[in-house]
Design a protein around this motif. Structure first.
Motif, mmCIF file in Angstrom:
data_model
loop_
_atom_site.group_PDB
_atom_site.id
_atom_site.type_symbol
_atom_site.label_atom_id
_atom_site.label_comp_id
_atom_site.label_asym_id
_atom_site.label_seq_id
_atom_site.Cartn_x
_atom_site.Cartn_y
_atom_site.Cartn_z
ATOM 1 N N ALA A 227 0.831 -1.209 0.000
ATOM 2 C CA ALA A 227 0.000 0.000 0.000
ATOM 3 C C ALA A 227 0.865 1.257 0.000
ATOM 4 O O ALA A 227 0.545 2.263 -0.658
ATOM 5 C CB ALA A 227 -0.920 -0.022 1.218
ATOM 6 N N LEU A 228 1.991 1.210 0.724
ATOM 7 C CA LEU A 228 2.900 2.348 0.753
ATOM 8 C C LEU A 228 3.471 2.627 -0.632
ATOM 9 O O LEU A 228 3.553 3.783 -1.084
ATOM 10 C CB LEU A 228 4.020 2.073 1.753
ATOM 11 C CG LEU A 228 5.176 3.075 1.807
ATOM 12 C CD1 LEU A 228 4.665 4.450 2.229
ATOM 13 C CD2 LEU A 228 6.254 2.580 2.763
ATOM 14 N N ALA A 229 3.880 1.576 -1.339
ATOM 15 C CA ALA A 229 4.435 1.756 -2.689
ATOM 16 C C ALA A 229 3.395 2.346 -3.631
ATOM 17 O O ALA A 229 3.701 3.233 -4.449
ATOM 18 C CB ALA A 229 4.949 0.413 -3.217
ATOM 19 N N MET A 230 2.161 1.877 -3.526
ATOM 20 C CA MET A 230 1.105 2.411 -4.382
ATOM 21 C C MET A 230 0.834 3.885 -4.052
ATOM 22 O O MET A 230 0.640 4.721 -4.945
ATOM 23 C CB MET A 230 -0.172 1.589 -4.219
ATOM 24 C CG MET A 230 -0.041 0.154 -4.723
ATOM 25 S SD MET A 230 -1.527 -0.815 -4.396
ATOM 26 C CE MET A 230 -2.727 0.099 -5.365
ATOM 27 N N GLY A 231 0.798 4.212 -2.756
ATOM 28 C CA GLY A 231 0.574 5.599 -2.363
ATOM 29 C C GLY A 231 1.663 6.519 -2.838
ATOM 30 O O GLY A 231 1.402 7.637 -3.314
ATOM 31 N N GLY A 233 3.518 6.018 -5.452
ATOM 32 C CA GLY A 233 3.384 6.131 -6.901
ATOM 33 C C GLY A 233 2.334 7.159 -7.292
ATOM 34 O O GLY A 233 2.551 7.968 -8.217
ATOM 35 N N LEU A 234 1.198 7.157 -6.587
ATOM 36 C CA LEU A 234 0.170 8.158 -6.867
ATOM 37 C C LEU A 234 0.650 9.565 -6.524
ATOM 38 O O LEU A 234 0.358 10.545 -7.241
ATOM 39 C CB LEU A 234 -1.096 7.819 -6.084
ATOM 40 C CG LEU A 234 -1.837 6.537 -6.509
ATOM 41 C CD1 LEU A 234 -2.995 6.253 -5.557
ATOM 42 C CD2 LEU A 234 -2.330 6.646 -7.943
ATOM 43 N N ALA A 235 1.383 9.670 -5.401
ATOM 44 C CA ALA A 235 1.912 10.980 -5.020
ATOM 45 C C ALA A 235 2.895 11.491 -6.064
ATOM 46 O O ALA A 235 2.951 12.699 -6.368
ATOM 47 C CB ALA A 235 2.577 10.898 -3.651
ATOM 48 N N LYS A 236 3.670 10.613 -6.649
ATOM 49 C CA LYS A 236 4.612 11.033 -7.692
ATOM 50 C C LYS A 236 3.890 11.569 -8.904
ATOM 51 O O LYS A 236 4.312 12.551 -9.534
ATOM 52 C CB LYS A 236 5.494 9.833 -8.060
ATOM 53 C CG LYS A 236 6.526 10.154 -9.132
ATOM 54 C CD LYS A 236 7.356 8.920 -9.446
ATOM 55 C CE LYS A 236 8.371 9.230 -10.545
ATOM 56 N NZ LYS A 236 9.172 8.022 -10.904
ATOM 57 N N ALA A 245 -2.066 17.970 -2.733
ATOM 58 C CA ALA A 245 -2.539 16.596 -2.612
ATOM 59 C C ALA A 245 -1.372 15.618 -2.533
ATOM 60 O O ALA A 245 -1.395 14.638 -1.772
ATOM 61 C CB ALA A 245 -3.449 16.243 -3.782
ATOM 62 N N ALA A 246 -0.336 15.876 -3.319
ATOM 63 C CA ALA A 246 0.841 15.008 -3.282
ATOM 64 C C ALA A 246 1.509 15.062 -1.915
ATOM 65 O O ALA A 246 1.953 14.036 -1.373
ATOM 66 C CB ALA A 246 1.821 15.424 -4.381
ATOM 67 N N ALA A 247 1.600 16.264 -1.338
ATOM 68 C CA ALA A 247 2.216 16.388 -0.015
ATOM 69 C C ALA A 247 1.395 15.634 1.036
ATOM 70 O O ALA A 247 1.949 14.997 1.940
ATOM 71 C CB ALA A 247 2.336 17.873 0.350
ATOM 72 N N GLN A 248 0.058 15.720 0.906
ATOM 73 C CA GLN A 248 -0.797 14.982 1.846
ATOM 74 C C GLN A 248 -0.591 13.480 1.707
ATOM 75 O O GLN A 248 -0.531 12.751 2.705
ATOM 76 C CB GLN A 248 -2.256 15.345 1.599
ATOM 77 C CG GLN A 248 -3.213 14.675 2.577
ATOM 78 C CD GLN A 248 -4.664 15.049 2.311
ATOM 79 O OE1 GLN A 248 -4.950 15.859 1.433
ATOM 80 N NE2 GLN A 248 -5.567 14.459 3.076
ATOM 81 N N MET A 249 -0.493 13.000 0.477
ATOM 82 C CA MET A 249 -0.265 11.566 0.250
ATOM 83 C C MET A 249 1.103 11.133 0.763
ATOM 84 O O MET A 249 1.262 10.032 1.302
ATOM 85 C CB MET A 249 -0.406 11.249 -1.234
ATOM 86 C CG MET A 249 -1.810 11.510 -1.774
ATOM 87 S SD MET A 249 -1.959 11.219 -3.537
ATOM 88 C CE MET A 249 -1.813 9.445 -3.584
ATOM 89 N N VAL A 250 2.120 11.977 0.635
ATOM 90 C CA VAL A 250 3.445 11.645 1.176
ATOM 91 C C VAL A 250 3.390 11.574 2.695
ATOM 92 O O VAL A 250 4.024 10.717 3.329
ATOM 93 C CB VAL A 250 4.485 12.675 0.700
ATOM 94 C CG1 VAL A 250 5.808 12.494 1.449
ATOM 95 C CG2 VAL A 250 4.723 12.533 -0.795
ATOM 96 N N GLY A 251 2.630 12.475 3.306
ATOM 97 C CA GLY A 251 2.475 12.427 4.760
ATOM 98 C C GLY A 251 1.808 11.140 5.217
ATOM 99 O O GLY A 251 2.203 10.531 6.218
ATOM 100 N N GLU A 252 0.761 10.706 4.474
ATOM 101 C CA GLU A 252 0.124 9.428 4.813
ATOM 102 C C GLU A 252 1.097 8.270 4.630
ATOM 103 O O GLU A 252 1.113 7.322 5.422
ATOM 104 C CB GLU A 252 -1.106 9.244 3.930
ATOM 105 C CG GLU A 252 -2.230 10.237 4.195
ATOM 106 C CD GLU A 252 -3.378 10.085 3.218
ATOM 107 O OE1 GLU A 252 -3.226 9.253 2.281
ATOM 108 O OE2 GLU A 252 -4.408 10.776 3.383
#
Length: 410
Positions: A227-231, A233-236, A245-252
């Motif tokens: 799940a971390l790898a997928m998250g 990838g989406l953040a990238k 949104a990318a910063a929020q996804m990196v924080g998660e």
């Protein structure tokens, strides 16, 4: 005038010794007991000579040929097959002793090599103590067989009145020989059976632990890392389009990393905690006690550290018992004590909870009892309804081997 006869002690007439010219009749000797048991003993003694001659010739031939040709390829296999034949002769001799002497001797355990293959079978046959005891039995009985045959055969014509006593004495010696050399050592056989059973428990426990580790990795840390790898990838992908949104996804993802690391630490602690390797049972058990839901007093009175395997089993035993205290005991306090008594490591875990713990099949305590039993340990639970609960465990003490270097830490 001759005195009139009167009944003697055996019911036969005898003359009174005071009668003029009277004489005392000679009484017949008492009858010897030639019962069925005595006749069987006599038959066994007479058969001793042909039996021991066959056995002696076989054993000498097997040893001479096998050992003489041991430098060749066929020498050791011949010796191994010869020793198996000694087992067969011993089985026949046990049957003869059982039929004629009433000696009930158990059959020894069959030969079981530790692994499949010719070489494991050959090595197991050559070091088989049962076969070597049988060879010793037939090798040393030749003088005794000659003696018993000669004495018994001579007594049938010359010493007939005392033959039952002679037969009983010699048969008693034969019984002792059969029990001493042809009967399996009950303690040794029981110990071997226990070790075989314990080996199965150890294998099953290790397999269960491997399945548990695999399940924890697959369902826990591995799923979280996927799940971390997928998250990430989406953040990238959103990094240029939507930086917030990318910063929020990196924080998660950062939070997922922390959780994955914690799960990996817990998994590593479940395999073998680093604190146990580095600092021993006192520090490791204090760490376990600090995570218990009730206050736990830990007392470790050990002047030296036991072997790594014993130390690990002691750690996991206390750890699981304290988990039971947290989940089921409803206790206010608990106590952990470890000490050494002679060649045993003693463990005692007590709590003032509601009691009712038992080692019935399927419970965690039953698994602990099996695990300790696999290493020649003991596990006793005293937990009456209403409490308190006292669990006492014993492990064999083995000194730690400090000659082996510790594995490098990464």
């Amino acid at each position: 005038m001759n005195a009139s006869p009167h009944p003697g002690p055996t019911g036969q007439p005898s003359l009174h010794p005071d009668a003029p010219g009277g004489t005392i009749d000679r009484l017949p000797p008492p009858r010897m007991a030639f019962d069925a048991v005595t006749w069987k003993e006599i038959a066994f003694l007479l058969l001793n000579l042909p039996v021991v001659i066959v056995g002696f010739v076989y054993v000498v031939t097997v040893l001479a040929v096998g050992l003489g040709l041991s430098v060749t390829v066929i020498g050791l296999p011949l010796l191994a097959f010869g020793l198996i034949g000694c087992r067969g002769l011993g089985s026949l001799e046990r049957a003869r002793a059982r039929t004629m002497l009433g000696v009930h001797v158990d059959e020894p355990r069959p030969l079981r090599p530790g692994r499949l293959g010719f070489l494991p079978w050959l090595w197991a046959s050559l070091k088989d103590p049962v076969a070597w005891r049988h060879a010793l039995y037939f090798g040393c009985r030749l003088p005794w067989g000659i003696l018993t045959f000669t004495v018994t055969l001579t007594s049938l014509f010359v010493l007939w009145p005392v033959l039952p006593f002679l037969a009983r004495g010699m048969a008693t010696v034969d019984r002792a020989m059969v029990r001493g050399l042809l009967q399996p050592s009950s303690e040794l056989e029981m110990r071997i059976a226990e070790l075989e059973s314990d080996r199965g428990v150890v294998v099953d426990t290790a397999a269960a632990d491997l399945r548990r580790i695999e399940r924890d990795l697959h369902d826990g840390a591995q799923a979280r890392l996927v799940a971390l790898a997928m998250g990430l990838g989406l953040a990238k992908e959103k990094l240029l389009e939507d930086p917030e949104a990318a910063a929020q996804m990196v924080g998660e993802a950062h939070g997922e990393v922390k959780l994955a690391l914690q799960e990996l630490r817990d998994l590593a602690r479940g395999i073998h905690p680093a604190i146990l390797t580095d600092r021993g049972l006192d520090a490791a058990l204090s760490s376990v006690a600090s995570r218990c839901t009730v206050p736990v007093a830990v007392s470790v009175d050990l002047r030296a550290r036991p072997a790594e395997a014993i130390e690990g089993i002691a750690y996991f035993t206390v750890s699981e018992l304290l988990q039971n205290v947290s989940k089921h005991s409803r206790a206010q306090r608990a106590w952990v004590d470890l000490w050494r008594a002679d060649e045993r490591l003693m463990i005692q875990v007590r709590d003032d909870g509601q009691g009712g713990a038992d080692t019935s099949s399927g419970s965690g305590l039953a698994g602990l009892a099996e695990r300790l039993g696999s290493v020649d340990g003991l596990f006793v639970v005293s937990s009456p309804p209403g409490g308190p609960t006292v669990v006492t465990a014993e492990l064999p003490w083995r000194d730690r081997d400090f000659r082996k270097p510790a594995p490098a830490r990464r």
